[in-house]
Design an enzyme around this catalytic site. Structure first.
Site, PDB file in Angstrom:
ATOM      1  N   HIS A 153      -7.838   2.201   5.405  1.00  0.00           N
ATOM      2  CA  HIS A 153      -7.704   3.292   6.053  1.00  0.00           C
ATOM      3  C   HIS A 153      -8.577   4.452   5.764  1.00  0.00           C
ATOM      4  CE1 HIS A 153      -4.533   4.121   2.904  1.00  0.00           C
ATOM      5  NE2 HIS A 153      -4.976   5.374   3.024  1.00  0.00           N
TER       6      HIS A 153
HETATM    7  P1  TYD Z   1       0.082   2.032   2.715  1.00  0.00           P
HETATM    8  O1  TYD Z   1      -0.269   3.322   3.376  1.00  0.00           O
HETATM    9  O2  TYD Z   1       0.132   0.542   3.310  1.00  0.00           O
HETATM   10  O3  TYD Z   1      -0.402   1.456   1.264  1.00  0.00           O
HETATM   11  P2  TYD Z   1      -2.114   1.208   0.921  1.00  0.00           P
HETATM   12  O4  TYD Z   1      -2.797   1.946   1.982  1.00  0.00           O
HETATM   13  O5  TYD Z   1      -2.391   1.794  -0.412  1.00  0.00           O
HETATM   14  O6  TYD Z   1      -2.177  -0.125   1.081  1.00  0.00           O
HETATM   15  O7  TYD Z   1       1.727   2.248   2.098  1.00  0.00           O
HETATM   16  C1  TYD Z   1       2.666   1.339   2.106  1.00  0.00           C
HETATM   17  C2  TYD Z   1       3.953   1.994   2.382  1.00  0.00           C
HETATM   18  O8  TYD Z   1       4.517   3.028   1.760  1.00  0.00           O
HETATM   19  C3  TYD Z   1       4.073   2.519   4.034  1.00  0.00           C
HETATM   20  O9  TYD Z   1       4.881   2.284   4.457  1.00  0.00           O
HETATM   21  C4  TYD Z   1       3.922   3.816   3.953  1.00  0.00           C
HETATM   22  C5  TYD Z   1       4.661   4.115   2.408  1.00  0.00           C
HETATM   23  N1  TYD Z   1       4.209   5.340   1.735  1.00  0.00           N
HETATM   24  C6  TYD Z   1       4.951   6.388   1.556  1.00  0.00           C
HETATM   25  O10 TYD Z   1       6.006   6.469   2.049  1.00  0.00           O
HETATM   26  N2  TYD Z   1       4.531   7.527   0.908  1.00  0.00           N
HETATM   27  C7  TYD Z   1       3.294   7.399   0.229  1.00  0.00           C
HETATM   28  O11 TYD Z   1       2.990   8.266  -0.563  1.00  0.00           O
HETATM   29  C8  TYD Z   1       2.425   6.243   0.395  1.00  0.00           C
HETATM   30  C9  TYD Z   1       1.049   6.289  -0.327  1.00  0.00           C
HETATM   31  C10 TYD Z   1       2.891   5.183   1.068  1.00  0.00           C
END
Ligand code: TYD
Length: 126
Positions: free
Chosen positions: A49
Site C-alpha cells: 500500500h
Molecule cells: P496492515 O496495514 O495490513 O499491515 P501491513 O501493511 O504492515 O502489512 O495492518 C494489519 C491490521 O492492523 C489491519 O487490520 C489494520 C490494523 N492496524 C491498526 O489497527 N493500527 C495500525 O497502526 C496499523 C499499522 C494497522
C-alpha cells in the site's frame, strides 16, 4: 529515487547499547503513533500500500528485512538490519516489506493515528 536514511546516534557503553528517539529531532516529525511488526511468518511479504499523507520511519530494532519502496517511477530496496538505522517513508510511496528474518522486530514511527482512509491499497490507483 534516493530514500532518506536516518542514522540514530548510538549511546551505548560497555554495558550495552541504547538509542533515544525524539520527535522533531532524530525523527523529522511529531510522533503520533508507534507500532511494531514481529514474528512474521516465513516467506510472508507485507505492506502493499501507499499513504496519501502519512510519514513514517521504520527501523529493524532486531533482525532484518527488506523495505522495497516504489514511487511509481523507480523501485529501490532498502535493507533494514540495524537498530541505529531507519528509513523515512513519505506519502505517495508504495511499500512492500519482505525477507523478514525470524527474529525481525520492525518498529515504525508515524506522524498520525491509524486512519484507513489515508491508505491507497490499489496499485493501479496509486
Ligand atoms: P496492515 O496495514 O495490513 O499491515 P501491513 O501493511 O504492515 O502489512 O495492518 C494489519 C491490521 O492492523 C489491519 O487490520 C489494520 C490494523 N492496524 C491498526 O489497527 N493500527 C495500525 O497502526 C496499523 C499499522 C494497522
Amino acid at each position: 529515487m534516493n530514500p532518506t536514511i536516518i542514522d540514530f546516534k548510538p549511546l551505548g557503553d560497555d554495558r550495552g547499547h541504547l538509542v533515544a528517539v525524539e520527535s522533531g529531532n532524530s525523527i523529522p516529525f511529531d510522533i503520533q503513533r508507534v507500532y511494531y511488526i514481529y514474528e512474521t511468518a516465513e516467506g510472508v511479504d507485507r505492506g502493499f500500500h501507499a499513504h496519501k499523507a502519512l510519514n513514517q520511519v521504520a527501523v529493524a530494532i532486531s533482525g532484518s528485512c527488506d523495505m522495497v519502496l516504489d514511487d511509481g517511477k523507480d523501485k529501490v530496496t532498502v535493507p533494514l538490519n540495524s537498530p541505529t538505522e531507519g528509513v523515512l517513508i513519505g506519502p505517495g510511496m508504495w511499500r512492500v516489506m519482505s525477507n523478514f528474518s525470524k527474529d525481525c522486530v520492525l518498529l515504525v514511527f508515524a506522524d498520525a493515528h491509524y486512519d484507513e482512509s489515508d491508505y491507497i491499497r490499489d496499485y493501479d490507483a496509486f
